[in-house]
Scaffold this motif. Structure first.
Motif, mmCIF file in Angstrom:
data_model
loop_
_atom_site.group_PDB
_atom_site.id
_atom_site.type_symbol
_atom_site.label_atom_id
_atom_site.label_comp_id
_atom_site.label_asym_id
_atom_site.label_seq_id
_atom_site.Cartn_x
_atom_site.Cartn_y
_atom_site.Cartn_z
ATOM 1 N N TYR A 30 131.385 70.892 29.707
ATOM 2 C CA TYR A 30 131.853 72.168 30.229
ATOM 3 C C TYR A 30 133.318 72.342 29.843
ATOM 4 O O TYR A 30 134.104 71.398 29.905
ATOM 5 C CB TYR A 30 131.702 72.156 31.751
ATOM 6 C CG TYR A 30 132.283 73.363 32.442
ATOM 7 C CD1 TYR A 30 131.565 74.537 32.531
ATOM 8 C CD2 TYR A 30 133.551 73.312 33.016
ATOM 9 C CE1 TYR A 30 132.082 75.645 33.183
ATOM 10 C CE2 TYR A 30 134.078 74.410 33.658
ATOM 11 C CZ TYR A 30 133.344 75.576 33.737
ATOM 12 O OH TYR A 30 133.875 76.660 34.368
ATOM 13 N N GLY A 58 129.971 61.184 34.799
ATOM 14 C CA GLY A 58 128.639 61.644 35.167
ATOM 15 C C GLY A 58 128.479 63.143 34.993
ATOM 16 O O GLY A 58 128.904 63.717 34.001
ATOM 17 N N GLU A 59 127.868 63.776 35.983
ATOM 18 C CA GLU A 59 127.619 65.224 35.946
ATOM 19 C C GLU A 59 128.909 66.037 36.021
ATOM 20 O O GLU A 59 128.933 67.197 35.638
ATOM 21 C CB GLU A 59 126.701 65.624 37.102
ATOM 22 C CG GLU A 59 125.307 65.068 37.001
ATOM 23 C CD GLU A 59 124.487 65.768 35.934
ATOM 24 O OE1 GLU A 59 124.617 66.996 35.788
ATOM 25 O OE2 GLU A 59 123.733 65.062 35.253
ATOM 26 N N ARG A 61 131.686 65.632 34.338
ATOM 27 C CA ARG A 61 132.542 65.568 33.143
ATOM 28 C C ARG A 61 132.870 66.956 32.623
ATOM 29 O O ARG A 61 132.025 67.839 32.608
ATOM 30 C CB ARG A 61 131.834 64.773 32.027
ATOM 31 C CG ARG A 61 131.749 63.318 32.308
ATOM 32 C CD ARG A 61 130.884 62.587 31.314
ATOM 33 N NE ARG A 61 130.886 63.152 29.983
ATOM 34 C CZ ARG A 61 131.280 62.527 28.876
ATOM 35 N NH1 ARG A 61 131.676 61.276 28.953
ATOM 36 N NH2 ARG A 61 131.253 63.102 27.714
#
Length: 69
Positions: A30, A58-59, A61
């Motif tokens: 992102y 993890g999610e 980042r």
């Protein structure tokens, strides 16, 4: 710093995703327009190469300190 290619970026929404070149197993990162280095209105173009730093794990980042190459 890592390198990647802009996969998708919305100028209207002000965010997008970077496809990492250094780690092909890594999912897209992102990127928010405020993470782009520069002045004024900042945006990126799909296919554009960038250099960036990764923040979080993890999610959670995300790309920060993004510079267009």
């Amino acid at each position: 710093m890592a390198t990647g290619v802009i996969r998708w970026f919305s100028e209207i929404r002000g965010y997008g995703f970077i496809e990492p070149l250094d780690d092909s197993d890594s999912p897209p990162l992102y990127v928010h327009h405020t993470a782009i280095q520069g002045r004024g209105y900042r945006f990126l173009v799909p296919g554009q190469e960038v250099r960036y730093e990764v923040q979080g794990n993890g999610e959670g980042r995300r790309a920060v300190a993004v510079e267009a190459l």
